[in-house]
Motif scaffolding. Structure first.
Motif, short mmCIF file in Angstrom:
data_model
loop_
_atom_site.label_atom_id
_atom_site.label_comp_id
_atom_site.label_asym_id
_atom_site.label_seq_id
_atom_site.Cartn_x
_atom_site.Cartn_y
_atom_site.Cartn_z
N ASN A 1 14.83 55.50 49.89
CA ASN A 1 14.18 56.15 51.02
C ASN A 1 15.12 57.18 51.61
OD1 ASN A 1 12.19 56.37 53.28
ND2 ASN A 1 13.93 55.61 54.45
N GLY A 2 14.59 58.33 52.00
CA GLY A 2 15.43 59.35 52.59
C GLY A 2 16.53 59.77 51.64
N LYS B 1 10.91 66.58 47.71
CA LYS B 1 11.45 67.47 48.74
C LYS B 1 12.91 67.13 48.94
CE LYS B 1 9.92 64.39 52.47
NZ LYS B 1 9.12 64.29 53.71
N GLY B 2 13.58 67.98 49.73
CA GLY B 2 14.99 67.72 50.00
C GLY B 2 15.90 68.60 49.17
N THR B 3 17.18 68.25 49.16
CA THR B 3 18.21 69.02 48.48
C THR B 3 18.57 68.38 47.15
OG1 THR B 3 19.10 69.68 50.63
CG2 THR B 3 20.52 69.98 48.69
N GLN C 1 13.21 60.15 47.14
CA GLN C 1 14.48 60.45 47.79
C GLN C 1 14.58 61.94 48.10
OE1 GLN C 1 14.08 59.60 44.65
NE2 GLN C 1 15.29 60.91 43.32
N THR C 2 15.41 62.26 49.07
CA THR C 2 15.60 63.66 49.47
C THR C 2 17.01 64.16 49.15
OG1 THR C 2 16.29 62.97 51.70
CG2 THR C 2 13.94 63.39 51.35
N TRP C 3 17.77 63.38 48.44
CA TRP C 3 19.17 63.71 48.16
C TRP C 3 19.50 63.17 46.77
CZ3 TRP C 3 21.94 67.07 50.77
CH2 TRP C 3 23.33 67.11 50.60
#
Length: 581
Positions: A194-195, A248-250, A220-222
């Motif tokens: 998550n995140g 999404k995310g980096t 995940q965003t990373w």
């Protein structure tokens, strides 16, 4: 020494003391002498109890109680147990808050080991917060973790609620999570990021059953990279492992995971599903009996067919799990609601019919072929690993697998896969190079193009199925080059030949084809040269000119030497290419 009057009187006349106290001696406080004796008796009894086999159960410990250095309490403070944080939820059958409380207390107290030896039923996710754990290096060990019967029910492969959620706005790293037995109750995911998720960690799940997905990334965003994932036996899940990049995310990749589960078997929609973002994964272990709920369809085109598309056939409908191109053919793997594997199962789709969609009216694809698990002659081919990298530049998967009955997907020629099974010789895929051997014939395959060998190698020959293409380069035999000066009489040896007995069919003599080229345009030659090793033959080498420029140079044979002479220019460059035929 001074003795009180009362004590002196009691020693001299004990009965008088009793009378003086009015018969209340039995109700009075015991004397100091009897108190000490009783204390000694109590101490002896306690020591006796403590030295019994059940004596340890008489001692107390409080996880939040400070203990001085060198005490048992201080020693026990190096780890904590889930039971130390049991609460009213635990009493009601939900251990999720107790597990989370134990983890967070350990992280904040600088304790690195949390143990749970019980059977922990949970009714909501256990959240391992990155803001709390960070990179502190927690070792969390749970014996049994079970989703309760009240767990939210999933509707698809993608919407199950996870039992353990790792990460939030901060990433977790250095986590060692061990679960001996994980049971999703037929409705829960096991572990999901998550995140910012997690990385550089080790997850071990011994026995995993009845999960929708045992381990799933993709939200995940990373970057969630370099994770070691191990286990013993994962079975009866919808899907064992799903790795993909986040939406999404980096750079939310799931790269370089190291997967080694001893046996991943009998999971509905496959054992492992790898997608873009999971490049460089390393897979080991054994894989079999997976993918019984999948129909693999070869279609005339992938136009309009993508992952997640809802499609229907003459006997049912499903969702496309993967859509890919392999060896110039187009395939889709469709999730069915039931076991469609051979021999009892039946696919909802048939060759020759049209594949349509209730959500996209433009989809009308012709079904050319239908494949199901266990539909080969021996009933042993299954759909274990889905190498789903359609649309990616490469995969770069490294798989060294003991037994695997089926790997399917796109761009497999960019991966290094070696596996074994009982029915196929083509289980090795070394960046697209397939290798098999019958014992007498070593066969080479270009797996990106075909499962037909392009070369067969025996002790006698190398046979290419088509031409040996050298482009504009030489097919070189024996090469020799010399610069011959002008002479009207002197011959110079250009090359010498030897008689070789190898490669004969019978007792035929050696035959060479010789091509001679020079640095002067139009000056060249072609010769057939025959030779023998028979010592009784006066001229062991015979040459026949196919063509040569008689006005530019002369030639002759002397023994095993081929000689030339030229009187045309000061220097003439001779190059010979000698091929044995």
């Amino acid at each position: 020494m001074t003795i009180s009057r009362r004590k002196l009187f009691s020693w001299l006349v004990p009965s008088a003391v009793a009378g003086w106290m009015g018969g209340r001696a039995n109700a009075a406080q015991p004397t100091q002498h009897t108190q000490a004796a009783q204390a000694q008796l109590n101490t002896a009894a306690s020591l006796k109890e403590l030295t019994t086999q059940t004596g340890a159960g008489l001692t107390g410990y409080g996880v939040r109680q400070p203990y001085s250095k060198g005490t048992v309490g201080a020693k026990l403070y190096n780890f904590i147990t889930i039971e130390d944080f049991a609460d009213e939820n635990s009493a009601a059958g939900d251990w999720s808050t107790a597990i989370r409380a134990a983890v967070e207390f350990a992280a904040n107290a600088g304790i690195h080991d949390v143990y749970g030896t019980g059977n922990y039923e949970i009714s909501k996710p256990v959240v391992l917060s990155g803001a709390v754990l960070g990179n502190k290096g927690l070792n969390l060990s749970l014996s049994h973790l079970v989703a309760s019967k009240n767990w939210p029910r999933n509707t698809t492969l993608w919407d199950a609620t996870p039992m353990i959620i790792i990460g939030d706005q901060v990433q977790v790293s250095g986590l060692n999570l061990r679960i001996n037995m994980l049971n999703g109750g037929g409705r829960a995911d096991g572990i999901r990021a998550n995140g910012a998720g997690f990385a550089l960690s080790h997850l071990h799940i011994g026995d995993a059953r009845e999960c929708i997905r045992v381990v799933a990334n993709g939200e995940q965003t990373w970057p969630n990279a370099s994770v070691q994932l191990t286990g013993d036996f994962w079975t009866d899940n919808w899907l064992a492992i799903y790795l993909s990049r986040g939406t999404k995310g980096t750079a939310p990749i799931s790269e370089a995971w190291k997967i080694d589960v001893k046996f991943i078997a009998a999971n509905r929609y496959g054992g492992i599903l790898l997608r873009g973002g999971s490049q460089y994964a390393q897979i080991a272990g054994d894989h079999d009996y997976n993918g019984r709920y999948l129909s693999m369809l070869r279609v005339d085109s992938l136009e309009g067919l993508t992952r997640g598309t809802k499609v229907k056939g003459s006997r049912g409908s499903g969702e496309i799990l993967t859509a890919f191109q392999d060896q110039h053919q187009f395939w889709v793997a469709i999730m069915e609601p039931r076991d469609v594997s051979a021999p009892e199962g039946k696919s909802s789709y048939s060759a020759g019919e049209t594949l349509t969609s209730s959500t996209k009216s433009s989809i009308k694809r012709k079904i050319l072929e239908v494949h199901r698990a266990a539909d080969n002659e021996s009933g042993t081919n299954f759909i274990d690993i889905l190498h789903d990298f359609e649309g990616e530049p490469f995969a770069r998967i490294q798989a060294t697998i003991g037994y695997c009955s089926g790997i399917y997907g796109s761009l497999m020629f960019t991966s290094f896969i070696t596996a074994q099974n009982s029915f196929s010789a083509l289980t090795d895929n070394i960046r697209g190079l397939g290798v098999s051997s019958s014992g007498t014939i070593l066969a080479l395959y270009n797996r990106a193009e075909s499962d037909t060998a392009f070369a067969n190698i025996t002790a006698d020959y190398v046979n290419f199925q088509k031409k040996l293409y050298m482009g504009a380069h030489l097919y070189e035999g024996i090469g020799t080059a010399q610069v011959i000066g002008r002479s009207s009489s002197e011959f110079t040896t250009l090359f010498s030949l030897n008689e070789f007995p190898e490669d004969r069919y019978l007792q035929e003599l050696n035959l060479y084809k010789v091509y001679i080229k020079t640095n002067v345009l139009g000056v060249a030659g072609e010769f057939l040269v025959n030779l023998t090793s028979d010592p009784s033959v006066k001229e062991p080498m015979v040459a026949q000119a196919v063509l040569w420029n008689q006005s530019a140079f002369a030639w002759r044979v002397s023994g095993y030497d081929f000689q030339v002479r030229q009187d045309s220019v000061d220097q003439l460059q001779f190059v010979a290419n000698i091929l044995r035929v």
